[in-house]
Design an enzyme around this catalytic site. Structure first.
Site, PDB file in Angstrom:
ATOM      1  N   HIS A 139      -8.347  -3.928  -7.869  1.00 38.55           N
ATOM      2  CA  HIS A 139      -7.965  -3.154  -6.479  1.00 38.55           C
ATOM      3  C   HIS A 139      -9.324  -3.002  -5.602  1.00 38.55           C
ATOM      4  O   HIS A 139      -9.979  -1.790  -5.793  1.00 38.55           O
ATOM      5  CB  HIS A 139      -7.296  -1.934  -6.758  1.00 38.55           C
ATOM      6  CG  HIS A 139      -6.478  -1.281  -5.458  1.00 38.55           C
ATOM      7  ND1 HIS A 139      -5.226  -1.672  -5.375  1.00 38.55           N
ATOM      8  CD2 HIS A 139      -6.984  -0.026  -4.872  1.00 38.55           C
ATOM      9  CE1 HIS A 139      -5.046  -0.774  -4.291  1.00 38.55           C
ATOM     10  NE2 HIS A 139      -6.025   0.027  -4.172  1.00 38.55           N
ATOM     11  N   ARG A 177       0.855  -1.112   0.046  1.00 36.74           N
ATOM     12  CA  ARG A 177      -0.066  -0.056  -0.158  1.00 36.74           C
ATOM     13  C   ARG A 177       0.932   1.080   0.073  1.00 36.74           C
ATOM     14  O   ARG A 177       0.664   2.207  -0.820  1.00 36.74           O
ATOM     15  CB  ARG A 177      -0.899   0.122   1.055  1.00 36.74           C
ATOM     16  CG  ARG A 177      -1.894   1.128   1.125  1.00 36.74           C
ATOM     17  CD  ARG A 177      -2.753   1.377   2.517  1.00 36.74           C
ATOM     18  NE  ARG A 177      -3.586  -0.040   2.542  1.00 36.74           N
ATOM     19  CZ  ARG A 177      -4.412  -0.141   3.741  1.00 36.74           C
ATOM     20  NH1 ARG A 177      -4.504   0.779   4.615  1.00 36.74           N
ATOM     21  NH2 ARG A 177      -5.007  -1.515   3.687  1.00 36.74           N
ATOM     22  N   TYR A 234     -17.187  13.578 -14.564  1.00 34.76           N
ATOM     23  CA  TYR A 234     -17.030  14.837 -15.475  1.00 34.76           C
ATOM     24  C   TYR A 234     -15.679  14.756 -16.407  1.00 34.76           C
ATOM     25  O   TYR A 234     -15.501  15.293 -17.094  1.00 34.76           O
ATOM     26  CB  TYR A 234     -17.129  15.861 -14.690  1.00 34.76           C
ATOM     27  CG  TYR A 234     -18.554  16.280 -14.181  1.00 34.76           C
ATOM     28  CD1 TYR A 234     -19.626  16.021 -14.843  1.00 34.76           C
ATOM     29  CD2 TYR A 234     -18.715  16.237 -12.792  1.00 34.76           C
ATOM     30  CE1 TYR A 234     -20.990  16.198 -14.360  1.00 34.76           C
ATOM     31  CE2 TYR A 234     -19.809  16.437 -12.191  1.00 34.76           C
ATOM     32  CZ  TYR A 234     -21.005  16.550 -13.093  1.00 34.76           C
ATOM     33  OH  TYR A 234     -22.321  16.563 -12.416  1.00 34.76           O
TER      34      TYR A 234
END
Length: 747
Positions: free
Chosen positions: A81, A35, A125
């Site tokens: 993931h 991580r 967007y």
């Protein structure tokens, strides 16, 4: 159902601390390796690697069209993931920000945030595709260069690491906090990194300091100036730990008629511009930087922060150094090269070790690519040999296919073909038969055989591998060299001393003022040096009158001595203006109780002061020791019960004696050297009294004697030159003063 229950591990009895420590260790290792820390080989954490891999599978090449970020994030969290979509999108946004990454890996279209610290638009967007840098980082994924592993649900595969020649770890840097360890690697100039790598290929035993001939320091996407010394930078890279002082880049613009403004064109890395302007504006509001009048943000695509000085006489260097000290115009960027090595073990490495390990990975990739290519060539040559046999015996091959029930077996037996060769011939389309030409087949086979020989020599020769890798790195360097817009160095390296602490008086415009305090403690400062004849100076409230009246400068600090032995500090430039009656001084400092004011005067740096209490005790201190930093002041004189601070006298440098007179009209003089110099205390006995106390004291030059006013309007002064009759030891009772000494017992 019973059989599945039997497969479950039986319940185990364990001490709670043992069970907790084991599970926490598993969690910690997972955080460190999967991580928070980047892999040394490609400089990526798993989330970034999976993002780029998903975009590659979506064919979002640099030359292709954009796709919605929501599509990419959906693929990433669905296939590779399984974490929150917002965290994955945030990681993707950072890969696209030109002010966060030196060489962005994602080409974003839409609002991906800005240097002010504003957030990106929602993923529905925005659109994205890969950049050339990301493509270079993933180059070779289809050539057997790296291992693949199954995804979390065993439905897909993902690469363990990217094989490309793009040195992403140092080029883009990395940061992360794991359990018990962290990493912080600033971005660097890619051309410099590749130059150092090429040097290391030729000189594997090179000293770490030799690499500093190529790597001058970090190269931040937002530019700025690194002001550390070359020795400090080299030490940081040698150990893998350190920090860099990064300053904004600025200049002075002439506004005509002697006026100027300072313009900041680049700000330090990862400092939000809006936060920086807020810091500067707060300094102005809090009056902590009196020499700065205003700050304006005139930025568009380029940073432009305009600083307007209070007056044209302000020193630009002093203004900017004050801002370096008080705001994030100067920050420290840490270096902690804690990375996962090829065995997935966290380790802090210096620059040489990082580059050596990365080169070892690239040599492995080079050999694996060559080995994979040899396998492909062998497969193709085998088929070409079969095609050549088919061409030479085309009529017989066609006859076998038309007449035999099992043509494959017959062909293999008759022409000694392998299974793959026979299968390839049988799978050929009729239109391909006309393409079978002996010269073409032999030409392709010979070229492949030659390529295979070269690859075999490459695998067997370390020297060939070094030459090949240097050539590939040089080609990469040309693509990102200093001549390109993306490759030019943005951060300057200019050694500079730490920002000095500018004294407050240096920030204030020096102007003459006249300070007036009334009997009731109302204080004001008139502009200019005026005298008592000025009607404005003698304006007081009814029943009030002047007590202290003296000239000063706006840069001065004023000492107020209370009869309680506390000293308070007033800034001359902060005093209320001369119009009106001023303000009560108690609004500016916290004078305890109803204590009266003993004295008010300008604090001259280094000047010695004689402090004396009403019970005849005293000592010498300095103006600097009496200065207080807070409204509550500083206790300088420790008074005995019933006593008060009677007087404060400025001592001239040439003074060598002290004259003291008591309420009993007894006078003594003694050497000034007999008084201790202290920062705080009650002092020593100046004169002994049977009744009453101290009336006055003064310091003087013994050779000149003591002078006093004769009184009346004559303006004459009398001097007593022979003071031997009164010269005695400190603490004596004394004798009556000289004839004509003032009846008020004041020197």
């Amino acid at each position: 159902m019973a059989s599945s229950l039997n497969d479950i591990d039986p319940i185990q009895d364990q001490p709670f601390d043992t069970a907790l420590s084991q599970r926490y260790l598993v969690y910690a290792l997972s955080t460190i390796t999967a991580r928070s820390l980047p892999d040394l080989r490609d400089g990526l954490k798993p989330v970034h690697r999976r993002l780029l891999w998903a975009m590659r599978l979506l064919k979002l090449d640099p030359a292709a069209g954009y796709k919605k970020c929501a599509r990419v994030v959906g693929d990433v969290i669905g296939k590779y993931h399984p974490h929150g979509d917002q965290s994955v999108y945030d990681a993707m946004v950072r890969l696209a920000q030109t002010f966060s990454l030196r060489y962005p890996l994602v080409d974003g279209q839409g609002n991906f945030g800005n240097v002010d610290g504003d957030n990106a638009a929602a993923m529905r967007y925005t659109e994205a595709r890969l950049t050339q840098a990301a493509y270079d980082l993933m180059a070779g994924l289809d050539e057997g260069t790296v291992d693949y592993r199954p995804t979390y649900n065993n439905e897909e595969e993902e690469p363990e690491v990217f094989p490309g020649l793009f040195p992403n770890l140092l080029a883009n840097g990395a940061s992360g906090i794991a359990v018990g360890m962290a990493t912080s690697i600033p971005p660097h100039n890619l051309a410099e990194i590749l130059d150092a790598a090429i040097h290391l290929i030729d000189n594997p035993q090179a000293e770490p300091s030799a690499l500093m001939d190529f790597v001058s320091g970090p190269d931040f996407p937002t530019g700025g100036v690194i002001v550390d010394s070359a020795a400090a930078i080299a030490t940081a890279y040698e150990t893998g730990r350190g920090a860099f002082r990064v300053r904004a880049r600025w200049g002075v613009e002439d506004q005509g008629r002697g006026t100027w403004t300072a313009v900041i064109s680049e700000i330090p890395y990862q400092v939000p511009k809006s936060k920086l302007i807020e810091q500067i504006a707060q300094l102005i509001a809090d009056r902590k930087l009196p020499i700065l009048a205003d700050v304006r943000d005139e930025s568009d695509a380029e940073i432009r922060i305009v600083l307007e000085p209070r007056s044209r006489t302000v020193d630009p260097q002093m203004l900017i150094e004050s801002l370096f000290r008080l705001t994030d115009l100067e920050v420290r960027v840490s270096l902690n090269m804690n990375v996962l090595d090829a065995r997935h073990t966290p380790k802090v490495m210096g620059l040489k070790e990082v580059l050596s390990s990365w080169l070892a990975h690239q040599f492995e990739v080079l050999v694996r690519r060559a080995t994979h290519r040899i396998g492909k060539i062998d497969d193709r040559v085998e088929l070409l040999e079969g095609y050549l046999i088919a061409y030479l015996n085309l009529d017989r091959v066609i006859e076998i296919i038309r007449t035999e029930d099992e043509p494959k077996a017959v062909m293999m037996a008759e022409f000694r073909l392998t299974d793959r060769q026979a299968e390839a011939i049988l799978n050929m389309r009729l239109r391909s038969l006309r393409k079978l030409e002996e010269m073409q087949i032999k030409g392709e086979r010979d070229a492949l055989v030659k390529e295979r020989d070269d690859l075999a020599k490459l695998i067997d020769s370390n020297q060939r591998q070094r030459t090949k890798l240097k050539k590939d790195l040089a080609a990469m360097r040309d693509r990102y060299g200093e001549a390109t817009e993306l490759g030019r160095r943005r951060t300057l390296i200019e050694e500079a001393a730490p920002a000095r602490e500018i004294p407050l008086h240096a920030m204030i415009e020096k102007e003459p003022i006249t300070i007036i305090m009334s009997e009731r403690g109302w204080i004001r400062a008139m502009k200019g040096h005026v005298d008592l004849s000025n009607p404005e100076a003698m304006k007081f409230k009814e029943g009030d009158g002047p007590r202290f009246f003296f000239h000063a400068q706006t840069i001065d600090r004023i000492l107020l001595a209370g009869e309680n032995g506390r000293f308070y500090t007033l800034a001359a430039d902060k005093l209320p203006g001369g119009r009106g009656f001023g303000e009560p001084v108690r609004l500016m400092v916290d004078i305890e109780g109803e204590g009266s004011i003993a004295d008010l005067f300008v604090a001259v740096p280094g000047q010695k002061l004689l402090l004396a209490s009403s019970d005849g005790r005293g000592f010498v201190t300095t103006s600097d020791a009496a200065l207080a930093e807070t409204r509550k002041g500083k206790q300088v004189v420790n008074l005995r019960p019933g006593a008060k601070l009677a007087l404060v006298r400025r001592i001239r440098p040439e003074d060598d004696y002290v004259g003291v007179i008591g309420d009993n009209r007894k006078m003594i003089v003694f050497p000034l050297a007999e008084l201790p110099e202290m920062g705080r205390g009650s002092g020593v006995q100046l004169q002994r009294y049977r009744d009453g106390g101290l009336s006055d004291a003064v310091t003087f030059l013994f050779a000149e004697g003591i002078s006093w006013d004769m009184g009346g309007d004559s303006g004459r002064r009398r001097t007593e030159a022979d003071l031997n009759p009164w010269r005695t030891a400190r603490g004596a009772a004394g004798r009556m003063p000289p004839t004509g000494f003032p009846r008020n017992n004041r020197f």
